[in-house]
Design a protein around this motif. Structure first.
Motif, PDB file in Angstrom:
ATOM      1  N   VAL A  54      -7.768  -0.632   6.852  1.00  0.00           N
ATOM      2  CA  VAL A  54      -6.491  -0.917   7.495  1.00  0.00           C
ATOM      3  C   VAL A  54      -5.632  -1.789   6.579  1.00  0.00           C
ATOM      4  CG1 VAL A  54      -5.399  -2.028   9.490  1.00  0.00           C
ATOM      5  CG2 VAL A  54      -7.463  -0.662   9.802  1.00  0.00           C
ATOM      6  N   ILE A  57      -3.890   0.344   4.047  1.00  0.00           N
ATOM      7  CA  ILE A  57      -2.774   1.056   4.661  1.00  0.00           C
ATOM      8  C   ILE A  57      -1.571   0.126   4.824  1.00  0.00           C
ATOM      9  CG2 ILE A  57      -1.995   2.216   6.763  1.00  0.00           C
ATOM     10  CD1 ILE A  57      -4.853   3.351   7.008  1.00  0.00           C
ATOM     11  N   ILE A  58      -1.827  -1.092   5.271  1.00  0.00           N
ATOM     12  CA  ILE A  58      -0.730  -2.050   5.463  1.00  0.00           C
ATOM     13  C   ILE A  58      -0.084  -2.397   4.129  1.00  0.00           C
ATOM     14  CG2 ILE A  58      -0.189  -4.418   6.150  1.00  0.00           C
ATOM     15  CD1 ILE A  58      -2.286  -4.031   8.411  1.00  0.00           C
ATOM     16  N   GLN A  61       2.450  -0.004   2.773  1.00  0.00           N
ATOM     17  CA  GLN A  61       3.761   0.015   3.415  1.00  0.00           C
ATOM     18  C   GLN A  61       4.777  -0.821   2.639  1.00  0.00           C
ATOM     19  OE1 GLN A  61       4.061   2.265   5.882  1.00  0.00           O
ATOM     20  NE2 GLN A  61       1.892   2.547   5.380  1.00  0.00           N
ATOM     21  N   ALA A  97       6.722  -1.286   8.795  1.00  0.00           N
ATOM     22  CA  ALA A  97       5.347  -1.352   8.292  1.00  0.00           C
ATOM     23  C   ALA A  97       4.348  -0.990   9.383  1.00  0.00           C
ATOM     24  CB  ALA A  97       5.064  -2.745   7.741  1.00  0.00           C
ATOM     25  N   ALA A 101       2.074   2.260   9.100  1.00  0.00           N
ATOM     26  CA  ALA A 101       0.617   2.079   9.070  1.00  0.00           C
ATOM     27  C   ALA A 101      -0.044   2.891  10.176  1.00  0.00           C
ATOM     28  CB  ALA A 101       0.264   0.601   9.198  1.00  0.00           C
ATOM     29  N   GLU A 104       0.041   6.557   9.090  1.00  0.00           N
ATOM     30  CA  GLU A 104      -0.880   6.814   7.982  1.00  0.00           C
ATOM     31  C   GLU A 104      -2.329   6.748   8.448  1.00  0.00           C
ATOM     32  OE1 GLU A 104      -1.814   5.307   3.453  1.00  0.00           O
ATOM     33  OE2 GLU A 104       0.119   4.795   4.365  1.00  0.00           O
ATOM     34  N   HIS A 105      -2.619   5.827   9.371  1.00  0.00           N
ATOM     35  CA  HIS A 105      -3.978   5.740   9.921  1.00  0.00           C
ATOM     36  C   HIS A 105      -4.324   7.037  10.655  1.00  0.00           C
ATOM     37  CE1 HIS A 105      -7.601   4.040  11.573  1.00  0.00           C
ATOM     38  NE2 HIS A 105      -7.198   4.318  12.796  1.00  0.00           N
TER      39      HIS A 105
END
Length: 151
Positions: A54, A57-58, A61, A97, A101, A104-105
């Motif tokens: 995670v 992913i963040i 952004q 963001a 995120a 994308e997750h």
């Protein structure tokens, strides 16, 4: 064989030429040759990448130049006493963001589900007969038997 395989437009060659170049008879590979090729080329599967966290992913952004321009604009607005504008810009960047995120997750989860579906079985000619095996065991030179509905 690996270098040659990448330079040849295999789909343009007649089947007999493909068999000749791969050193395969129309009856397929022998089990011994298939084992050697599996050892040489490895399994027929996508390489597993390290799991995406995670945090990864963040952080992704914030890799856009536009996001950094907005952050600089927010800091500049704050430096000039325009706190409302600065906070509004930071809120928009943060919301972007979070939404990015989340999306994308979801995409990562969908990709993981697709990878799980690759555990397919296929039919190949080996030693003159058709056998069924895991698609990961298919090697360069295998003659694959396809029928209607096969993937």
């Amino acid at each position: 064989m690996k270098r040659e395989a990448s330079a040849v437009a295999w789909h343009e060659l007649p089947a007999s030429e493909v068999l000749l170049r791969l050193g395969v008879a129309a009856t397929g590979l022998t089990m011994q040759e298939a084992a050697l090729r599996l050892e040489r080329f490895g399994p027929n599967e996508l390489r597993a990448e390290r799991p995406v966290t995670v945090l990864d992913i963040i952080f992704r952004q914030f890799q856009s130049l536009l996001v950094w321009i907005l952050i600089v604009a927010a800091l500049t607005a704050g430096a000039f006493g325009e706190w409302a504008d600065g906070i509004a810009i930071i809120a928009i960047v943060a919301l972007n963001a979070v939404i990015g995120a989340y999306q994308e997750h979801g995409a990562e989860r969908a990709l993981a589900a697709l990878r799980r579906l690759t555990g397919r079985r296929t039919r190949v000619r080996r030693d003159g007969r058709v056998i069924e095996l895991s698609a990961t065991e298919v090697v360069p030179g295998d003659v694959i038997e396809l029928t209607a509905g096969d993937f």
